[in-house]
Design an enzyme around this catalytic site. Structure first.
Site, PDB file in Angstrom:
ATOM      1  N   MET A 102       0.825  -1.201   0.000  1.00  0.00           N
ATOM      2  CA  MET A 102       0.000   0.000   0.000  1.00  0.00           C
ATOM      3  C   MET A 102       0.862   1.255   0.000  1.00  0.00           C
ATOM      4  O   MET A 102       1.843   1.347   0.750  1.00  0.00           O
ATOM      5  CB  MET A 102      -0.926   0.013   1.218  1.00  0.00           C
ATOM      6  CG  MET A 102      -2.066  -1.001   1.134  1.00  0.00           C
ATOM      7  SD  MET A 102      -3.158  -0.706  -0.273  1.00  0.00           S
ATOM      8  CE  MET A 102      -3.902   0.850   0.206  1.00  0.00           C
ATOM      9  N   CYS A 157      -3.720  -8.532   4.429  1.00  0.00           N
ATOM     10  CA  CYS A 157      -3.431  -7.243   5.067  1.00  0.00           C
ATOM     11  C   CYS A 157      -4.101  -7.167   6.441  1.00  0.00           C
ATOM     12  O   CYS A 157      -5.307  -7.403   6.559  1.00  0.00           O
ATOM     13  CB  CYS A 157      -3.921  -6.096   4.180  1.00  0.00           C
ATOM     14  SG  CYS A 157      -3.582  -4.469   4.891  1.00  0.00           S
ATOM     15  N   ARG A 172       9.613  -5.203   1.100  1.00  0.00           N
ATOM     16  CA  ARG A 172      10.356  -4.026   1.561  1.00  0.00           C
ATOM     17  C   ARG A 172      11.805  -4.007   1.099  1.00  0.00           C
ATOM     18  O   ARG A 172      12.362  -2.939   0.834  1.00  0.00           O
ATOM     19  CB  ARG A 172      10.296  -3.949   3.092  1.00  0.00           C
ATOM     20  CG  ARG A 172       8.919  -3.578   3.627  1.00  0.00           C
ATOM     21  CD  ARG A 172       8.814  -3.864   5.118  1.00  0.00           C
ATOM     22  NE  ARG A 172       8.890  -5.294   5.392  1.00  0.00           N
ATOM     23  CZ  ARG A 172       9.213  -5.811   6.575  1.00  0.00           C
ATOM     24  NH1 ARG A 172       9.518  -5.021   7.567  1.00  0.00           N
ATOM     25  NH2 ARG A 172       9.227  -7.126   6.745  1.00  0.00           N
ATOM     26  N   HIS A 226       2.246 -15.356   2.920  1.00  0.00           N
ATOM     27  CA  HIS A 226       3.135 -14.635   3.821  1.00  0.00           C
ATOM     28  C   HIS A 226       3.319 -15.530   5.039  1.00  0.00           C
ATOM     29  O   HIS A 226       2.348 -15.829   5.744  1.00  0.00           O
ATOM     30  CB  HIS A 226       2.504 -13.292   4.208  1.00  0.00           C
ATOM     31  CG  HIS A 226       3.422 -12.419   5.007  1.00  0.00           C
ATOM     32  ND1 HIS A 226       3.280 -11.056   5.060  1.00  0.00           N
ATOM     33  CD2 HIS A 226       4.495 -12.698   5.793  1.00  0.00           C
ATOM     34  CE1 HIS A 226       4.223 -10.542   5.843  1.00  0.00           C
ATOM     35  NE2 HIS A 226       4.960 -11.533   6.293  1.00  0.00           N
ATOM     36  N   GLY A 242       7.793 -13.053   2.756  1.00  0.00           N
ATOM     37  CA  GLY A 242       8.088 -12.672   4.127  1.00  0.00           C
ATOM     38  C   GLY A 242       9.561 -12.728   4.482  1.00  0.00           C
ATOM     39  O   GLY A 242      10.155 -13.807   4.500  1.00  0.00           O
ATOM     40  N   GLY A 243      10.154 -11.557   4.710  1.00  0.00           N
ATOM     41  CA  GLY A 243      11.501 -11.486   5.266  1.00  0.00           C
ATOM     42  C   GLY A 243      12.652 -11.816   4.335  1.00  0.00           C
ATOM     43  O   GLY A 243      13.797 -11.915   4.786  1.00  0.00           O
TER      44      GLY A 243
END
Length: 327
Positions: free
Chosen positions: A11, A92, A226, A163, A204-205
């Site tokens: 988002m 989410c 990220r 995730h 994830g990660g």
């Protein structure tokens, strides 16, 4: 089954400008939009929400919603915009998303999720897929996850992005939900062992190409969030190490290739900062990274950024780090 690497829907991050920017670095990465609410697609400015500059990379539209009729209509509307698939957000954990009955809270209602997926698959020729968590709140066991995935598969989902953390729906913020619940990759590996013929993607990660390689020995794909948003040129390593592609643009070339897009978009009324904010991490790990970030914050990432300064972007790029920019 072809192994894939993708950038997670995030988002306020993976908008149409970020998608185009990342496509300039990697030609093999699978890209996802940020979540767009089904009702917004129906009632809002459809072209503004759904149009994106066509690229060679596959792009998936992620939608949010829990009303089967609305989700079906949103799928019909979105079908001709050039997306490769439509993904339903079931992961989410934000309170705002929960309030509107989207995202991870829907794991509590597998029957409703099934109705939504059935309606979506009937409404579109595009594959419908899901992105979810391994569990929620106190529910964290493999039997629940297996049953939930089976329900979505029976309803028509063609791919399952997991995730590898549960979602704590009441106790944690969205940011905390990305870090505090422990990663349990074994849940996802075990899921692939059970659903041998189905496409299982782990999320994830993930931060390194070595981690990607390891996961790809156990599942069908890896989704990264990220780590790529904060350091977009990580995609260059992925191109080389995972896709064996040596023909990768330098950071300088990426910015050179972005400028025509900037000019095209700003001529249509797009604010410069909406594009340039995605380039903040381009020089992450380079000697000139701080200089680049300062330049953007003072000149390019402010609301009323002067379009005339676009002509000077490449001057700043070359000043930022003239040696290590080249690979």
């Amino acid at each position: 089954m072809k192994k894939t690497v993708s950038v997670a829907p995030m988002m306020d991050c993976t908008d149409k400008h970020e998608i185009y920017f990342l496509s300039l670095i990697s030609k093999n990465i699978h890209l996802y939009t940020e979540m767009i609410v089904a009702n917004a697609i129906i009632r809002g400015d459809r072209d503004k929400l759904l149009l994106f500059k066509k690229i060679n990379n596959p792009v998936t539209l992620q939608v949010g919603g829990s009303n089967a009729r609305e989700l079906a209509e949103a799928c019909k509307i979105s079908e001709d915009y050039g997306y490769k698939e439509i993904n339903l957000n079931l992961g989410c954990p934000s309170k705002k998303v929960q309030k509107n009955k989207f995202g991870a809270c829907l794991m509590q209602e597998p029957g409703l999720v099934a109705k939504c997926i059935e309606a979506m698959t009937k409404a579109t020729k595009l594959p419908v897929t899901i992105k979810t968590r391994i569990g929620y709140n106190d529910v964290e066991n493999f039997e629940f996850l297996k049953s939930f995935i089976q329900t979505t598969k029976d309803a028509g989902s063609k791919k399952f992005i997991i995730h590898a953390r549960k979602a704590l729906l009441k106790k944690l913020t969205p940011k905390e939900n990305l870090n505090i619940p422990p990663l349990k990759y074994d849940f996802v590996y075990k899921l692939k062992d059970y659903f041998k013929d189905d496409e299982i993607i782990i999320n994830g990660g993930v931060k390194t190409t070595e981690e990607i390689k390891n996961h790809l020995t156990k599942v069908d794909g890896v989704m990264i969030g990220r780590a790529i948003y904060h350091s977009p040129y990580f995609l260059a390593d992925i191109e080389k190490e995972i896709f064996k592609n040596e023909n990768i643009p330098t950071r300088t070339e990426v910015m050179e290739n972005l400028i025509p897009y900037i000019q095209e978009q700003t001529s249509k009324g797009v604010q410069l900062n909406h594009i340039m904010r995605h380039t903040v991490g381009l020089f992450h790990g380079q000697n000139g990274s701080k200089t680049w970030k300062q330049y953007l914050s003072k000149n390019m990432c402010i609301r009323d950024a002067d379009l005339q300064k676009v002509n000077h972007i490449m001057d700043q790029v070359r000043k930022t780090n003239p040696v290590s920019l080249e690979r």
